[in-house]
Design a protein around this motif. Structure first.
Motif, short mmCIF file in Angstrom:
data_model
loop_
_atom_site.label_atom_id
_atom_site.label_comp_id
_atom_site.label_asym_id
_atom_site.label_seq_id
_atom_site.Cartn_x
_atom_site.Cartn_y
_atom_site.Cartn_z
N MET A 175 50.64 -12.69 82.28
CA MET A 175 51.14 -11.82 81.20
C MET A 175 49.93 -11.65 80.06
SD MET A 175 55.14 -12.94 81.11
CE MET A 175 55.58 -11.62 79.79
N SER A 176 49.28 -12.81 79.68
CA SER A 176 48.23 -12.65 78.67
C SER A 176 47.07 -11.69 79.02
CB SER A 176 47.63 -14.06 78.36
OG SER A 176 46.77 -14.67 79.20
N TYR A 177 46.66 -11.72 80.20
CA TYR A 177 45.87 -10.80 80.94
C TYR A 177 46.40 -9.50 80.88
CZ TYR A 177 42.78 -8.40 84.28
OH TYR A 177 41.96 -7.61 84.91
N ASP A 178 47.63 -9.13 81.12
CA ASP A 178 48.06 -7.81 80.91
C ASP A 178 48.10 -7.28 79.44
OD1 ASP A 178 50.03 -5.61 81.75
OD2 ASP A 178 51.17 -6.62 80.14
N ARG A 179 48.26 -8.19 78.54
CA ARG A 179 47.95 -7.73 77.17
C ARG A 179 46.74 -7.57 77.01
NH1 ARG A 179 51.14 -4.92 75.81
NH2 ARG A 179 51.29 -4.73 78.11
N TYR A 180 45.61 -8.45 77.35
CA TYR A 180 44.17 -8.18 77.01
C TYR A 180 44.03 -6.88 77.54
CZ TYR A 180 39.55 -8.26 78.51
OH TYR A 180 38.02 -7.91 78.72
N VAL A 181 44.26 -6.43 78.79
CA VAL A 181 43.87 -5.19 79.23
C VAL A 181 44.65 -3.95 78.49
CG1 VAL A 181 43.97 -3.58 81.17
CG2 VAL A 181 43.66 -5.93 81.67
N ALA A 182 45.79 -4.17 78.07
CA ALA A 182 46.30 -3.08 77.06
C ALA A 182 45.60 -2.86 75.86
CB ALA A 182 47.82 -3.59 77.09
N VAL A 183 45.27 -4.06 75.20
CA VAL A 183 44.56 -3.81 73.86
C VAL A 183 43.09 -3.47 74.07
CG1 VAL A 183 44.09 -5.14 71.72
CG2 VAL A 183 46.40 -4.98 72.99
N CYS A 184 42.47 -4.17 74.83
CA CYS A 184 41.08 -4.17 74.87
C CYS A 184 40.25 -3.07 75.82
CB CYS A 184 40.49 -5.39 75.22
SG CYS A 184 40.97 -6.77 74.06
N ARG A 185 41.43 -2.55 76.91
CA ARG A 185 40.90 -1.60 77.75
C ARG A 185 42.01 -0.62 77.73
NH1 ARG A 185 37.17 -3.63 81.42
NH2 ARG A 185 36.86 -1.60 82.13
N PRO A 186 42.42 -0.17 76.90
CA PRO A 186 43.63 0.83 76.99
C PRO A 186 43.33 2.28 77.73
CG PRO A 186 42.36 1.13 74.90
CD PRO A 186 41.97 -0.06 75.44
N LEU A 187 42.15 2.79 77.98
CA LEU A 187 42.05 3.72 78.42
C LEU A 187 42.00 3.55 80.02
CD1 LEU A 187 39.21 5.74 76.55
CD2 LEU A 187 41.73 5.93 76.39
N HIS A 188 41.57 2.27 80.50
CA HIS A 188 41.71 1.95 81.79
C HIS A 188 42.87 1.12 82.38
CE1 HIS A 188 37.52 2.49 80.52
NE2 HIS A 188 37.00 2.92 81.76
N TYR A 189 43.99 1.10 81.44
CA TYR A 189 44.95 0.18 81.80
C TYR A 189 45.77 0.50 82.99
CZ TYR A 189 49.46 -2.34 81.18
OH TYR A 189 50.44 -3.19 81.36
N THR A 190 46.06 1.88 82.97
CA THR A 190 46.82 2.42 84.33
C THR A 190 45.87 1.91 85.65
OG1 THR A 190 47.98 3.85 82.96
CG2 THR A 190 47.80 4.12 85.33
N LEU A 191 44.59 2.24 85.74
CA LEU A 191 43.55 1.89 86.62
C LEU A 191 43.64 0.50 86.97
CD1 LEU A 191 41.67 3.27 88.58
CD2 LEU A 191 39.87 2.98 87.06
#
Length: 274
Positions: free
Chosen positions: A82-98
């Motif tokens: 879940m922390s990795y998910d939050r990392y991607v959501a905040v730090c890589r928002p444009l690539h989150y869905t990918l």
């Protein structure tokens, strides 16, 4: 409260299309883990509190040992996911869905469950093979590895070493990954210029960070010290947090601090939005 809160999170995450995201997929599994924790430990505890018979069958003790250890180990890994998910959501928002595509999410959850079951089979089996020499009094409110090791009438150095190694793998390593993720998140949040943007970014992570603090803060104290060095009262008190208190608090933390969940609950109950 535990049953109602966690069941509500699972229900709204399934019924509301807006919550069909990786974050709520992982949250549903966390709620399911808490439900299993509660139903696996609390009924027997309530029986002991409400009557004069404080005994548990050997089969019941074995079941508690396997179930509680499997669920606890799985939750350690799931919180890191879940922390990795939050990392991607905040730090890589444009690539989150990918990046967080459904197949990866299912693979991460499967890894958490399989690793939890695997370590349980090893630790619990090694613990149950110890000779207890007639010692049958478990001075605890449920059967878990550190307390059963204390009952053994032989040298338990190997079991304690194995428990320590497993604790490092399932406590220290996931917690390190969580801290690294939140270190990158903190740097990303500080680079956001607007106060509203920082509050929104912090809001997506604060609930999970609070859950991690409560869960890891207590379970590390229980498992990362020699089994014979902790007092019996300390063990009971600390175990209450990650088996009873945390499953109650998790739904409250995620609903009170999460507008999306509150909105979904109002929609489910037919109440108007704020």
């Amino acid at each position: 409260m535990t049953l109602l809160g966690n069941s509500a999170i699972i229900l709204v995450s399934f019924l509301d299309p807006k919550l069909h995201t990786p974050m709520y997929f992982f949250l549903s599994h966390l709620s399911f883990l808490d439900l299993c924790f509660t139903t696996g430990i609390l009924p027997q505890l309530l029986v002991h509190l409400g009557g004069s018979d404080k005994s548990i069958s050997y089969g019941g003790c074995v079941a508690q040992l396997y179930v509680s250890l499997a669920l606890g180990s799985t939750e350690c890994v799931l919180l890191a996911v879940m922390s990795y998910d939050r990392y991607v959501a905040v730090c890589r928002p444009l690539h989150y869905t990918l990046l967080m595509h459904p197949r990866l999410c299912h693979s991460l959850v499967a890894t958490a469950w399989l690793s939890g079951v695997a370590t349980t089979l090893v630790q619990s089996t090694l613990t149950l093979r110890l000779p207890f020499c007639g010692y049958r009094r478990v001075d605890h409110f449920f059967c878990e590895v550190p307390m059963l090791i204390k009952l053994a009438c032989v040298d338990t150095s190997f079991n304690e070493a194995e428990l320590f190694v497993a604790s490092v793998l399932f406590l220290v390593l996931p917690l390190s990954l969580i801290l690294v993720s939140y270190g990158h998140i903190a740097q990303a949040v500080l680079r956001i210029r607007s106060a509203a943007g920082r509050r929104k970014a912090f809001g997506t992570c604060s609930s999970h960070l609070l859950v991690v603090t409560i869960f890891y803060g207590t379970i590390i104290f229980m498992y990362l010290q020699p089994a014979r060095s902790r007092s019996k009262d300390q063990g009971k008190f600390v175990s209450l947090f990650y088996t009873v208190v945390t499953p109650v608090l998790n739904p409250l933390i995620y609903t009170l601090r999460n507008q999306e969940v509150r909105t979904a609950l109002r929609k489910l109950w037919g109440r108007p939005y704020d």
